[in-house]
Design a protein around this motif. Structure first.
Motif, PDB file in Angstrom:
ATOM      1  N   ARG A  94      36.070  49.719  42.475  1.00  0.00           N
ATOM      2  CA  ARG A  94      34.831  49.845  41.710  1.00  0.00           C
ATOM      3  C   ARG A  94      34.786  51.177  40.966  1.00  0.00           C
ATOM      4  NH1 ARG A  94      29.632  49.020  45.249  1.00  0.00           N
ATOM      5  NH2 ARG A  94      30.576  50.850  46.240  1.00  0.00           N
ATOM      6  N   SER A  95      35.332  52.228  41.615  1.00  0.00           N
ATOM      7  CA  SER A  95      35.375  53.555  40.979  1.00  0.00           C
ATOM      8  C   SER A  95      36.591  54.298  41.516  1.00  0.00           C
ATOM      9  CB  SER A  95      34.097  54.337  41.270  1.00  0.00           C
ATOM     10  OG  SER A  95      33.906  54.488  42.668  1.00  0.00           O
ATOM     11  N   PRO A  96      37.122  55.270  40.771  1.00  0.00           N
ATOM     12  CA  PRO A  96      38.339  55.978  41.182  1.00  0.00           C
ATOM     13  C   PRO A  96      38.137  56.866  42.399  1.00  0.00           C
ATOM     14  CG  PRO A  96      37.990  56.165  38.803  1.00  0.00           C
ATOM     15  CD  PRO A  96      36.725  55.606  39.388  1.00  0.00           C
ATOM     16  N   THR A  97      39.277  57.202  43.010  1.00  0.00           N
ATOM     17  CA  THR A  97      39.332  58.066  44.190  1.00  0.00           C
ATOM     18  C   THR A  97      40.317  59.204  43.917  1.00  0.00           C
ATOM     19  OG1 THR A  97      38.907  56.183  45.648  1.00  0.00           O
ATOM     20  CG2 THR A  97      39.886  58.123  46.660  1.00  0.00           C
ATOM     21  N   TYR A  98      40.053  60.374  44.489  1.00  0.00           N
ATOM     22  CA  TYR A  98      41.008  61.477  44.369  1.00  0.00           C
ATOM     23  C   TYR A  98      42.186  61.256  45.305  1.00  0.00           C
ATOM     24  CZ  TYR A  98      37.667  64.311  41.727  1.00  0.00           C
ATOM     25  OH  TYR A  98      36.817  64.797  40.768  1.00  0.00           O
ATOM     26  N   LEU A  99      43.404  61.412  44.760  1.00  0.00           N
ATOM     27  CA  LEU A  99      44.619  61.249  45.546  1.00  0.00           C
ATOM     28  C   LEU A  99      45.359  62.577  45.617  1.00  0.00           C
ATOM     29  CD1 LEU A  99      45.954  57.848  44.128  1.00  0.00           C
ATOM     30  CD2 LEU A  99      44.232  58.261  45.901  1.00  0.00           C
TER      31      LEU A  99
ATOM     32  N   ASP B  35      32.436  40.126  40.021  1.00  0.00           N
ATOM     33  CA  ASP B  35      31.335  39.207  39.722  1.00  0.00           C
ATOM     34  C   ASP B  35      31.293  38.111  40.774  1.00  0.00           C
ATOM     35  OD1 ASP B  35      29.291  38.181  37.606  1.00  0.00           O
ATOM     36  OD2 ASP B  35      30.551  36.427  38.077  1.00  0.00           O
ATOM     37  N   HIS B  36      32.464  37.469  40.960  1.00  0.00           N
ATOM     38  CA  HIS B  36      32.542  36.452  42.012  1.00  0.00           C
ATOM     39  C   HIS B  36      34.012  36.167  42.325  1.00  0.00           C
ATOM     40  CE1 HIS B  36      32.994  33.939  38.376  1.00  0.00           C
ATOM     41  NE2 HIS B  36      33.656  33.086  39.162  1.00  0.00           N
ATOM     42  N   ILE B  37      34.211  35.457  43.406  1.00  0.00           N
ATOM     43  CA  ILE B  37      35.555  35.041  43.825  1.00  0.00           C
ATOM     44  C   ILE B  37      35.581  33.520  43.845  1.00  0.00           C
ATOM     45  CG2 ILE B  37      37.222  35.085  45.733  1.00  0.00           C
ATOM     46  CD1 ILE B  37      36.065  37.833  46.487  1.00  0.00           C
ATOM     47  N   ASP B  38      36.653  32.944  43.297  1.00  0.00           N
ATOM     48  CA  ASP B  38      36.789  31.492  43.368  1.00  0.00           C
ATOM     49  C   ASP B  38      38.044  31.145  44.166  1.00  0.00           C
ATOM     50  OD1 ASP B  38      38.962  31.817  41.634  1.00  0.00           O
ATOM     51  OD2 ASP B  38      37.782  31.337  39.848  1.00  0.00           O
ATOM     52  N   GLU B  39      38.471  29.909  44.129  1.00  0.00           N
ATOM     53  CA  GLU B  39      39.553  29.471  45.012  1.00  0.00           C
ATOM     54  C   GLU B  39      40.895  30.116  44.686  1.00  0.00           C
ATOM     55  OE1 GLU B  39      40.780  25.344  42.653  1.00  0.00           O
ATOM     56  OE2 GLU B  39      39.843  25.267  44.652  1.00  0.00           O
ATOM     57  N   SER B  40      41.063  30.646  43.464  1.00  0.00           N
ATOM     58  CA  SER B  40      42.376  31.167  43.094  1.00  0.00           C
ATOM     59  C   SER B  40      42.387  32.649  42.728  1.00  0.00           C
ATOM     60  CB  SER B  40      42.945  30.358  41.918  1.00  0.00           C
ATOM     61  OG  SER B  40      42.053  30.375  40.825  1.00  0.00           O
ATOM     62  N   GLY B  41      41.271  33.347  42.916  1.00  0.00           N
ATOM     63  CA  GLY B  41      41.296  34.766  42.617  1.00  0.00           C
ATOM     64  C   GLY B  41      39.937  35.382  42.425  1.00  0.00           C
ATOM     65  N   VAL B  42      39.934  36.533  41.715  1.00  0.00           N
ATOM     66  CA  VAL B  42      38.727  37.338  41.538  1.00  0.00           C
ATOM     67  C   VAL B  42      38.356  37.366  40.062  1.00  0.00           C
ATOM     68  CG1 VAL B  42      37.691  39.618  41.861  1.00  0.00           C
ATOM     69  CG2 VAL B  42      39.402  38.787  43.496  1.00  0.00           C
ATOM     70  N   VAL B  43      37.084  37.170  39.788  1.00  0.00           N
ATOM     71  CA  VAL B  43      36.560  37.290  38.426  1.00  0.00           C
ATOM     72  C   VAL B  43      35.683  38.534  38.378  1.00  0.00           C
ATOM     73  CG1 VAL B  43      35.194  36.228  36.600  1.00  0.00           C
ATOM     74  CG2 VAL B  43      36.625  34.799  38.088  1.00  0.00           C
ATOM     75  N   CYS B  44      36.021  39.468  37.488  1.00  0.00           N
ATOM     76  CA  CYS B  44      35.290  40.734  37.393  1.00  0.00           C
ATOM     77  C   CYS B  44      34.128  40.610  36.409  1.00  0.00           C
ATOM     78  CB  CYS B  44      36.235  41.844  36.934  1.00  0.00           C
ATOM     79  SG  CYS B  44      37.621  42.123  38.050  1.00  0.00           S
ATOM     80  N   LYS B  45      33.224  41.576  36.492  1.00  0.00           N
ATOM     81  CA  LYS B  45      32.044  41.546  35.634  1.00  0.00           C
ATOM     82  C   LYS B  45      32.403  41.731  34.162  1.00  0.00           C
ATOM     83  CE  LYS B  45      28.578  42.795  39.063  1.00  0.00           C
ATOM     84  NZ  LYS B  45      27.494  43.735  39.456  1.00  0.00           N
TER      85      LYS B  45
END
Length: 496
Positions: free
Chosen positions: A213-218, A324-334
């Motif tokens: 959702r947002s970056p992280t410091y590495l 946004d949502h997850i369906d049977e074959s993967g992830v759909v982003c906003k």
């Protein structure tokens, strides 16, 4: 404390709950300073290790150097400066066996409740062992249970996740039978677990996508640090080990101090490392430029750029977006982006829990840890003969765990030498402002405001995450400060 003991097979002067780093460390320090006291360790799992026995996901390793994570009394002998989970687990088992601690452990024993009886100065602890109820009694309780729920990790409610056709796994409950060879794996989350897991998973998977959702410091470090190994060769062996330990302590303190005092410089340094490892023209600021300052949340450790290397080789990628949502074959982003997946890994964090979820009471009255101030970072206000070990958020767990174990051993010795059978910290009518016990803006902390004990704003009621100041305080510690000591009625003790 030890003058009169009830005759019972399940009685111990000290009952330690948990056989991980905290519990094993407490057992060593207690038997070192108080050999006259008996102790028993109750471990709900079937093996030593605590979190290092629980977590079995690919790439599991320490997120700090192993020299400060290992025990000061049992030097780490392998060459790594950052160790894999399996090697840490083996180290803990060997240390417990070498120092005769393992024979005190009762495995497969889950602690349900603990009640303090002020008439006898005794804890009664209810447990289950292989489904059968069993009762233990003790003068003193030491909770080495850590701070998170072993049974229920944090799982956000992603719309449609129940429709996904493939496996959905959380790293905390990783199934050994999971085969992701050649498959498309989507890891949701960008914390320490995801960052350590992805390079390992990418070696076998067809492709790995980290969806954040947002970056992280590495922060990049070395698995084998040549400076540390050079220091280790300084004779005698124990001096070399202490020099390696000190080097790592100073490194931790310096990184944290610079991040807090000069966040702009730290941002630029971390970004420069990312640009060094990532392909030319990679959108570094899109995926690796957090909106907060370093150490507002924990920094994640990568080893010699392995995470960046997986991206550069095309085995892994980062997508910064919201689900946004997850369906049977993967992830759909906003944004409308679609990420196809065969396996979903929800590296979404942990759920905090006080005292391992044990129901606590004093003379039959429920004690809620969140209602009590914490004293010297390990005792609870007005709760007799009880300590809880919680590590640092900005340094290795064992640095504070060992200070806690030594402080408890010192308290037990003081009680024994004075004939006291109970001790507890007391704030009384002293005004005390409250502040967060953990001063980071991590999601798992924000979700658990009403779980952890309260921190005051000044010592000895102030929870801070500063090993140097804590180590100084430990040297100058006065056992009697803000403490109440006493003895149970002799007749009650004898008839207990």
């Amino acid at each position: 404390m030890h003058q009169v003991s009830p005759a019972a097979d399940d009685f111990s002067d000290v009952l330690i709950i948990g056989a991980g780093i905290s519990g094993i460390g407490a057992a060593y320090r207690i038997q070192e300073r108080n050999p006259q006291l008996s102790y028993t360790i109750l471990e709900r799992r079937s093996a030593i290790g605590g979190t290092w026995d629980l977590h079995r996901y690919p790439g599991i390793r320490s997120d700090s150097d192993i020299f400060t994570l290992s025990f000061p009394w049992e030097p780490w002998t392998r060459p790594e400066n950052v160790a894999d989970g399996e090697d840490i687990r083996t180290y803990l088992v060997d240390a417990a066996h070498k120092h005769d601690i393992d024979r005190h452990i009762q495995f497969d024993t889950r602690v349900l409740s603990a009640d303090w009886d002020s008439s006898t100065d005794m804890w009664t602890v209810q447990t289950t062992h292989d489904g059968a109820a069993r009762t233990y009694r003790a003068r003193f309780l030491f909770f080495g249970t850590g701070y998170y729920d072993y049974d229920e990790p944090y799982r956000p409610d992603f719309a449609g996740i129940e429709n996904f056709a493939g496996p959905v796994v959380h790293p905390q409950l990783w199934p050994e039978s999971l085969d992701y060879t050649g498959k498309r794996v989507v890891v949701i989350g960008s914390g320490a677990t995801a960052i350590s897991m992805i390079p390992a998973v990418a070696r076998k998977a067809g492709h790995v996508t980290m969806l954040q959702r947002s970056p992280t410091y590495l922060l990049s470090g070395q698995r084998i640090n040549p400076v540390v190994n050079l220091l280790r060769r300084v004779p005698p062996r124990r001096l070399g080990y202490r020099l390696a330990w000190l080097y790592n302590v100073l490194f931790i303190v310096a990184v944290y101090g610079i991040a807090r005092k000069a966040p702009g410089f730290s941002r630029k340094a971390i970004r420069a490392v990312a640009k060094h490892y990532l392909p030319e023209n990679y959108p570094v600021d899109t995926h690796f430029k957090p909106t907060y300052d370093p150490w507002d949340q924990r920094l994640c450790l990568i080893l010699s750029g392995d995470f960046y290397d997986a991206i550069g080789a095309g085995r892994a990628e980062v997508v910064t977006d919201e689900i946004d949502h997850i369906d049977e074959s993967g992830v759909v982003c906003k944004s409308g982006t679609r990420i196809d997946a065969d396996v979903l890994v929800t590296a979404t964090g942990l759920r905090l829990q006080a005292l391992g979820g044990v129901a606590l009471s004093v003379d039959g009255e429920e004690v809620k840890p969140a209602d009590r101030f914490v004293y010297k970072e390990h005792l609870l206000e007005d709760v007799p003969n009880l300590a809880w070990c919680v590590g640092y958020i900005n340094a290795s767990w064992t640095l504070r765990a060992d200070l806690t174990a030594r402080a408890v051993a010192k308290l037990l010795a003081y009680m024994d030498s004075h004939g006291y059978t109970h001790a507890y910290p007391h704030l009384g009518a002293t005004p005390m402002e409250e502040k967060p016990a953990w001063d980071i803006n991590a999601g798992y902390v924000r979700r658990a405001v009403h779980v952890l004990p309260k921190s005051g704003t000044h010592r000895p009621w102030n929870v801070r995450h500063n090993y140097v100041l804590d180590a100084i305080d430990h040297r100058l510690d006065r056992v009697e400060e803000s403490m109440v000591f006493g003895r149970a009625a002799v007749r009650a003790v004898k008839t207990a």
